[in-house]
Design an enzyme around this catalytic site. Sequence first.
Site: not given
Length: 466
Positions: A90, A165, A189
Amino acid sequence: MTTDDPAFNSADPLCQMSARELAEAYRQQSVSPVEVVGACLARAEEIDPVFNAFSFIDHARALDAAKASENRWANGAPLSEVDGIPATIKDIVWVRDWQVRYGSSVTSDAPATEDAPSVQLMRNAGVIFLGQTTTPEFGWKAVTDSKAFGITRNPRNKDKTAGGSSGGAAVAAALGAGVFHLGTDGGGSIRIPSAFCGLTGLKPTFTRVPAYPASAFGTVAHIGPMCRDAADAFAMLKSMSGRDRRDWYQGEAVLAPLKLAPVSLKGLRIGYWSTPPAGTLDPEIAAIVDRQLKSLEAEGAIVEPFELPGRNLLDMFHVHWFSGAAARLSPFGAADRARIDPGLVEIADTGAAFDARRLVGAQVERADFGARMDQALADHDFILSPAVTIPAFEAGLEVPSGSGLERWTEWASFSFPINLTQQPAGVLPCGKTHAGLPVALQVIGARGADAHVLSFIAKLEETLDM
């Protein structure tokens, strides 16, 4: 667009293999890491124009690492059982020589000079990094869109959000662009995009996976695996867990060893948490989860209602999260703030207005809530809940249109309480809505019991009637 669409199902068979299958194929030299990484890179390029999973793809370094892995396997000297497994990171976690933009255009474009601990541990095990996956700015919300990198879309239906996220990681996992996918989870997330995209994801016990630099959002922020099943999630978790003295929060305490073990449903004590502290549970999701719990009872599990032992949890979390947002945006002046997601600026301004008494009061309330949850997990083997209160909704929105909700936390309220308590929490698919969107179950365990949670999820993957 549903899973019948060719864009979802056209992955090369090499992109659909599990970590354990790839390790055996590498050992037998029937498949090469170079072939697998090449196929996954091609898949990443194929899906990205539609789903927007990646902010950066590193072809050259990935293929160089794959060649080195191929040589190690050929010489019978792999670095670990996950040597040569393709992974994504990420865009919030440092990777040496990559620009880490945190989903934003206001951050530095200077490459990172060192790996984050989780990345270093995976690199030491021979894991190969394909690229960075998309995130909203600074990972502030539970959907994935940003001014800098656009909207990330759900692989089951491109008109819907992938969640966030860690939305790009979920899309890459679901569509075969890698096997291991590193996500972060400060309020759901990892779990929310895994649930929306039909994956297994784990928010580990806090500090199980070391973190550096420390998150501006503080001790609610975790790092963990997002994969297609529990066995892969376990293999990834082992590869990224360990002691790193850059993470002061870890201390010298040794967590329980990571080892999968069979779980029997007979006599298992399960608390069912069905009332979210904010928002309302969608009736279709409730019915699907209820049906699955009845199937567990039929196998001998003892399921009883459970209520969270805490009050004002939404406000408690907002005090932590919004003050963290204020800290994260504090270095940026007016010109930069004008380029940042207005929703993030709004919560940062709210957080900046909190006084010390409110922040410390929330921390004290959190300690009491956490202690009560520790006791609850001493009285139950697991606590189960729906993963999310609603199915995936329109891409590009923070809350569903016409819902009357104001912030993502109102529909993500099965997630954020467990960030406050720091227990491991994993999700797995447990059905689909009439519209074909995934529904997921959340499994919460005692702190340190990450392997036990994944063992139970593996059992559920075999047991649940999908």
